[in-house]
Scaffold this motif. Sequence first.
Motif, PDB file in Angstrom:
ATOM      1  N   ARG A  30      17.878  -2.533  -0.085  1.00  0.00           N
ATOM      2  CA  ARG A  30      18.392  -2.413  -1.468  1.00  0.00           C
ATOM      3  C   ARG A  30      17.266  -2.471  -2.496  1.00  0.00           C
ATOM      4  N   ALA A  31      16.163  -3.116  -2.135  1.00  0.00           N
ATOM      5  CA  ALA A  31      15.038  -3.264  -3.053  1.00  0.00           C
ATOM      6  C   ALA A  31      14.163  -2.012  -3.137  1.00  0.00           C
ATOM      7  N   LEU A  32      14.405  -1.026  -2.270  1.00  0.00           N
ATOM      8  CA  LEU A  32      13.619   0.207  -2.338  1.00  0.00           C
ATOM      9  C   LEU A  32      13.869   0.886  -3.681  1.00  0.00           C
ATOM     10  N   PRO A  33      12.836   1.417  -4.296  1.00  0.00           N
ATOM     11  CA  PRO A  33      13.012   2.057  -5.597  1.00  0.00           C
ATOM     12  C   PRO A  33      13.943   3.269  -5.527  1.00  0.00           C
ATOM     13  N   ALA A  34      14.779   3.389  -6.518  1.00  0.00           N
ATOM     14  CA  ALA A  34      15.645   4.556  -6.739  1.00  0.00           C
ATOM     15  C   ALA A  34      16.785   4.693  -5.729  1.00  0.00           C
ATOM     16  N   LEU A  60      20.665   5.446   3.280  1.00  0.00           N
ATOM     17  CA  LEU A  60      20.123   5.186   1.946  1.00  0.00           C
ATOM     18  C   LEU A  60      20.218   6.469   1.131  1.00  0.00           C
ATOM     19  N   TYR A  61      20.857   6.404  -0.023  1.00  0.00           N
ATOM     20  CA  TYR A  61      21.104   7.585  -0.847  1.00  0.00           C
ATOM     21  C   TYR A  61      20.206   7.592  -2.083  1.00  0.00           C
ATOM     22  N   PHE A  62      19.670   8.769  -2.377  1.00  0.00           N
ATOM     23  CA  PHE A  62      18.754   8.959  -3.509  1.00  0.00           C
ATOM     24  C   PHE A  62      19.165  10.200  -4.291  1.00  0.00           C
ATOM     25  N   ALA A  68      13.374   9.836  -2.590  1.00  0.00           N
ATOM     26  CA  ALA A  68      13.434   9.272  -1.241  1.00  0.00           C
ATOM     27  C   ALA A  68      12.035   9.147  -0.644  1.00  0.00           C
ATOM     28  N   SER A  69      11.236  10.187  -0.821  1.00  0.00           N
ATOM     29  CA  SER A  69       9.868  10.170  -0.290  1.00  0.00           C
ATOM     30  C   SER A  69       9.037   9.071  -0.926  1.00  0.00           C
ATOM     31  N   ALA A  70       9.175   8.908  -2.240  1.00  0.00           N
ATOM     32  CA  ALA A  70       8.423   7.866  -2.939  1.00  0.00           C
ATOM     33  C   ALA A  70       8.884   6.478  -2.495  1.00  0.00           C
ATOM     34  N   ALA A  71      10.172   6.330  -2.246  1.00  0.00           N
ATOM     35  CA  ALA A  71      10.713   5.026  -1.864  1.00  0.00           C
ATOM     36  C   ALA A  71      10.146   4.532  -0.545  1.00  0.00           C
ATOM     37  N   VAL A  72       9.900   5.433   0.394  1.00  0.00           N
ATOM     38  CA  VAL A  72       9.392   5.000   1.699  1.00  0.00           C
ATOM     39  C   VAL A  72       7.867   4.911   1.735  1.00  0.00           C
ATOM     40  N   GLY A  74       6.200   3.098  -0.847  1.00  0.00           N
ATOM     41  CA  GLY A  74       5.802   1.985  -1.695  1.00  0.00           C
ATOM     42  C   GLY A  74       5.714   0.660  -0.964  1.00  0.00           C
ATOM     43  N   THR A  75       5.340  -0.371  -1.714  1.00  0.00           N
ATOM     44  CA  THR A  75       5.201  -1.711  -1.141  1.00  0.00           C
ATOM     45  C   THR A  75       6.536  -2.270  -0.653  1.00  0.00           C
ATOM     46  N   GLU A  76       7.632  -1.918  -1.349  1.00  0.00           N
ATOM     47  CA  GLU A  76       8.949  -2.377  -0.922  1.00  0.00           C
ATOM     48  C   GLU A  76       9.280  -1.824   0.468  1.00  0.00           C
ATOM     49  N   ALA A  77       8.877  -0.587   0.710  1.00  0.00           N
ATOM     50  CA  ALA A  77       9.101   0.024   2.024  1.00  0.00           C
ATOM     51  C   ALA A  77       8.297  -0.706   3.091  1.00  0.00           C
ATOM     52  N   GLY A  78       7.085  -1.126   2.743  1.00  0.00           N
ATOM     53  CA  GLY A  78       6.281  -1.885   3.689  1.00  0.00           C
ATOM     54  C   GLY A  78       6.976  -3.171   4.108  1.00  0.00           C
ATOM     55  N   ALA A  79       7.591  -3.845   3.138  1.00  0.00           N
ATOM     56  CA  ALA A  79       8.322  -5.076   3.445  1.00  0.00           C
ATOM     57  C   ALA A  79       9.538  -4.781   4.324  1.00  0.00           C
ATOM     58  N   PHE A  80      10.277  -3.730   3.976  1.00  0.00           N
ATOM     59  CA  PHE A  80      11.469  -3.376   4.736  1.00  0.00           C
ATOM     60  C   PHE A  80      11.116  -2.952   6.161  1.00  0.00           C
ATOM     61  N   PHE A  81      10.211  -1.983   6.298  1.00  0.00           N
ATOM     62  CA  PHE A  81       9.876  -1.491   7.635  1.00  0.00           C
ATOM     63  C   PHE A  81       9.138  -2.545   8.454  1.00  0.00           C
TER      64      PHE A  81
END
Length: 101
Positions: A30-34, A60-62, A68-72, A74-81
């Motif tokens: 949920r914290a991923l941007p956009a 995940l819907y964008f 979507a590309s930017a969301a994966v 970023g730093t938030e994606a690093g935390a999630f993955f």
Amino acid sequence: MPTKITLIIDNPSDVDAFEAEVPQLVELARALPAVRRLESAKVWPKEDGTPTPAHRTLDLYFDSYDDASAAVAGTEAGAFFGALGATGATFTGLFSDIESA
């Protein structure tokens, strides 16, 4: 064009341990941007008792492919993955162009 990322999460070796991590994984997603919408789903067991082809999906819907590309990336994606990887789960990720809603 609206874009969806689908994560197909394989059957974990320790289902209970993985399921204990799902709430945290959902919050990190949920914290991923956009992200406009998120769906977490558990695959129904097969009636004959054989293993399911996967354990869970996460959609995940964008608003766009670029979002979507930017969301994966970023730093938030690093935390999630990173958290998803720490569970030992393997997964397949798909980017899809949403044609109708």
